[in-house]
Design an enzyme around this catalytic site. Structure first.
Site, PDB file in Angstrom:
ATOM      1  N   ASP A 129     -49.621 -30.554  30.513  1.00 61.65           N
ATOM      2  CA  ASP A 129     -48.298 -31.075  30.865  1.00 61.65           C
ATOM      3  C   ASP A 129     -47.340 -29.893  30.978  1.00 61.65           C
ATOM      4  O   ASP A 129     -46.619 -29.547  30.043  1.00 61.65           O
ATOM      5  CB  ASP A 129     -47.824 -32.073  29.799  1.00 61.65           C
ATOM      6  CG  ASP A 129     -46.443 -32.641  30.088  1.00 61.65           C
ATOM      7  OD1 ASP A 129     -45.977 -32.518  31.243  1.00 61.65           O
ATOM      8  OD2 ASP A 129     -45.829 -33.194  29.161  1.00 61.65           O
ATOM      9  N   ASP A 150     -48.233 -37.823  37.030  1.00 57.61           N
ATOM     10  CA  ASP A 150     -47.037 -37.055  37.390  1.00 57.61           C
ATOM     11  C   ASP A 150     -47.191 -36.563  38.825  1.00 57.61           C
ATOM     12  O   ASP A 150     -48.257 -36.074  39.217  1.00 57.61           O
ATOM     13  CB  ASP A 150     -46.888 -35.863  36.440  1.00 57.61           C
ATOM     14  CG  ASP A 150     -45.471 -35.299  36.422  1.00 57.61           C
ATOM     15  OD1 ASP A 150     -44.708 -35.596  37.359  1.00 57.61           O
ATOM     16  OD2 ASP A 150     -45.139 -34.579  35.460  1.00 57.61           O
ATOM     17  N   ASN A 176     -39.563 -40.599  41.102  1.00 56.63           N
ATOM     18  CA  ASN A 176     -40.157 -41.398  40.024  1.00 56.63           C
ATOM     19  C   ASN A 176     -41.629 -41.715  40.279  1.00 56.63           C
ATOM     20  O   ASN A 176     -42.205 -42.576  39.624  1.00 56.63           O
ATOM     21  CB  ASN A 176     -39.355 -42.685  39.790  1.00 56.63           C
ATOM     22  CG  ASN A 176     -39.317 -43.587  41.016  1.00 56.63           C
ATOM     23  OD1 ASN A 176     -40.047 -43.373  41.973  1.00 56.63           O
ATOM     24  ND2 ASN A 176     -38.450 -44.578  40.989  1.00 56.63           N
ATOM     25  N   SER A 210     -57.795 -49.379  18.915  1.00 53.62           N
ATOM     26  CA  SER A 210     -58.909 -49.185  19.847  1.00 53.62           C
ATOM     27  C   SER A 210     -58.995 -50.288  20.890  1.00 53.62           C
ATOM     28  O   SER A 210     -59.464 -50.049  22.007  1.00 53.62           O
ATOM     29  CB  SER A 210     -60.223 -49.078  19.076  1.00 53.62           C
ATOM     30  OG  SER A 210     -60.435 -50.227  18.269  1.00 53.62           O
TER      31      SER A 210
END
Length: 468
Positions: A129, A150, A176, A210
């Protein structure tokens, strides 16, 4: 035996094949001899000290009591099964030396140094990231399988879920990541404003355990007849996704299941996929913070890990801690969450969500499920490890994990009915706190609506049995 192990390693992706080869070089000289002598998997595992310390009493596979190795004529026939098994293991340990150096080396082997990032996910944020906006262009390691992809990892102001209807950049930039950008020449408005401004777009975030992360170990990994390149080719992304399949989950599923064949078949439907189908302005606006083994006390931290601010689009958030507060690795009722602990953690999470999320957002609280359905449904079926010879049922497997004291869910995965029923009673006492939290926070919250999901999951589980 070495040829067989080498063949098995050859099925794996390159990186994991190298790890497998290391294991072969360490263990085959010893394991191979025991396999040639037709020792059982339980015997080999206990001899190496990799199953139950020094006790050597936990066995998954049936013991052949007529075996000459286990009970020679010189041993009195009143010797118990455990005594015979332990004696054989101790004899083998004396023969090869114990502890076995190669087994010790294997236990010390650190996969974290081989696959960067796979063991550094405590914060449950993307490993890759660049701009720090909590979204990634990479799929695994808490990347776009878990949160919308992204579309610009060099700009922290560009991310899924951002409110951009009034952003002039939308004329040329998809700020966005929903795939919409540009300007309508007739109106002079951006397509984002034209198509999305009045459509009430909303993202989805699921925070849970989980079941939320969609934990699933493909059965074919344990089936000898299915051990081939196709079966093992997806092993690396499976591991770097923590044995979870969030891209196919009930909350944030967004992928076509066919691309994960042969491990997954059938259709995929999720809250996110339905929201996206209803309104394409919701494209990529999802976040999955499901973590294996998580309890309700983690919710406050994870609310703060959501990539959402007051100026962003509203988001439909689901708190879904359905099991681990009573279903965990501790083999005692004393370590289960108490009603007061559950109430406090849930209350704090609701207040944290109201402080963080945009106005118009919602929080749906899912209660703990009645996990007795797990044993009731599975106990008599053969586990994949026992399908070949039809000698290991799920009851056997659960008992084995409990013997090793490594069961992830002692309360539900247990052949003792009293334990299962007591676990259910405790879960019911925790679920009783949910309406109290909703009532006690109602006058204090301003940005979110809080909803109790009721027994939705239990009803869905019971309905699914009709199709099994």
């Amino acid at each position: 035996p070495k040829t067989a192990f080498t063949t098995l390693c050859g099925f794996m992706p390159t990186l994991l094949k190298d790890i497998c080869d290391i294991a072969i070089n360490e263990l085959v000289p010893i394991v191979g001899t025991m396999m040639t002598n037709k020792e059982s998997p339980d015997t080999i595992c206990n001899t190496l000290g990799m199953c139950k310390a020094e006790t050597a009493v936990c066995r998954l596979f049936p013991t052949k009591l007529s075996s000459h190795k286990l009970r020679p004529a010189s041993i009195h026939t009143t010797e118990s099964d455990d005594e015979a098994f332990t004696r054989n293991v101790n004899l083998l340990r004396e023969k090869i030396g114990h502890p076995v150096p190669s087994a010790e080396n294997l236990r010390a082997f650190n996969i974290c140094t081989i696959i960067p990032g796979v063991c550094n996910m405590e914060k449950h944020l993307p490993f890759s990231d660049t701009d720090g906006d909590k979204f990634s262009t990479e799929a695994t390691l808490r990347g776009s399988n878990w949160r919308g992809k992204d579309c610009n990892d060099l700009d922290a102001t560009v991310y899924p879920g951002r409110q951009t209807t009034a952003d002039p950049r939308e004329a040329t930039t998809d700020a966005n990541c929903n795939g919409i950008s540009g300007t309508d020449s007739a109106t002079g408005k951006t397509y984002e404003e034209l198509y999305c401004a009045g459509s009430k777009p909303m993202g989805v975030a699921v925070l849970g355990d989980s079941a939320t992360a969609h934990f699933r170990i493909p059965p074919d990994l344990f089936r000898v007849a299915k051990m081939d390149t196709a079966t093992w080719s997806g092993l690396l992304p499976f591991l770097t996704n923590e044995a979870d399949w969030p891209m196919l989950s009930w909350g944030t599923g967004h992928a076509n299941a066919s691309q994960y064949a042969p491990h997954v078949t059938g259709p995929m439907t999720s809250i996110y996929s339905l929201l996206n189908e209803r309104n394409r302005c919701n494209h990529r606006d999802f976040q999955n913070l499901g973590v294996n083994g998580a309890r309700v006390k983690a919710l406050v931290e994870w609310v703060n890990l959501l990539a959402r601010g007051a100026a962003d689009k509203p988001i439909a958030t689901v708190f879904s801690m359905v099991g681990n507060d009573v279903c965990n690795g501790h083999h005692t009722f004393d370590t289960m969450t108490t009603p007061q602990e559950y109430y406090t953690a849930l209350y704090d999470a609701v207040m944290a969500a109201d402080a963080k999320l945009p106005a118009g957002s919602s929080v749906t609280i899912v209660p703990l499920v009645d996990g007795r359905i797990l044993y009731d449904t599975m106990h008599a079926r053969f586990h994949p490890l026992g399908e070949l010879n039809q000698d290991v049922t799920y009851t056997d497997f659960y008992n084995y994990l409990n013997c090793l004291e490594v069961s992830p869910c002692w309360g539900w995965m247990n052949s003792n009915e009293t334990v299962r029923n007591t676990t259910y009673q405790i879960s019911t006492s925790l679920n009783a706190q949910i309406p109290k939290v909703i009532a006690d926070t109602k006058s204090l919250i301003h940005n979110i609506q809080v909803v109790f999901a009721g027994n939705l999951f239990n009803e869905a589980l019971n309905l699914s049995l009709i199709h099994i």
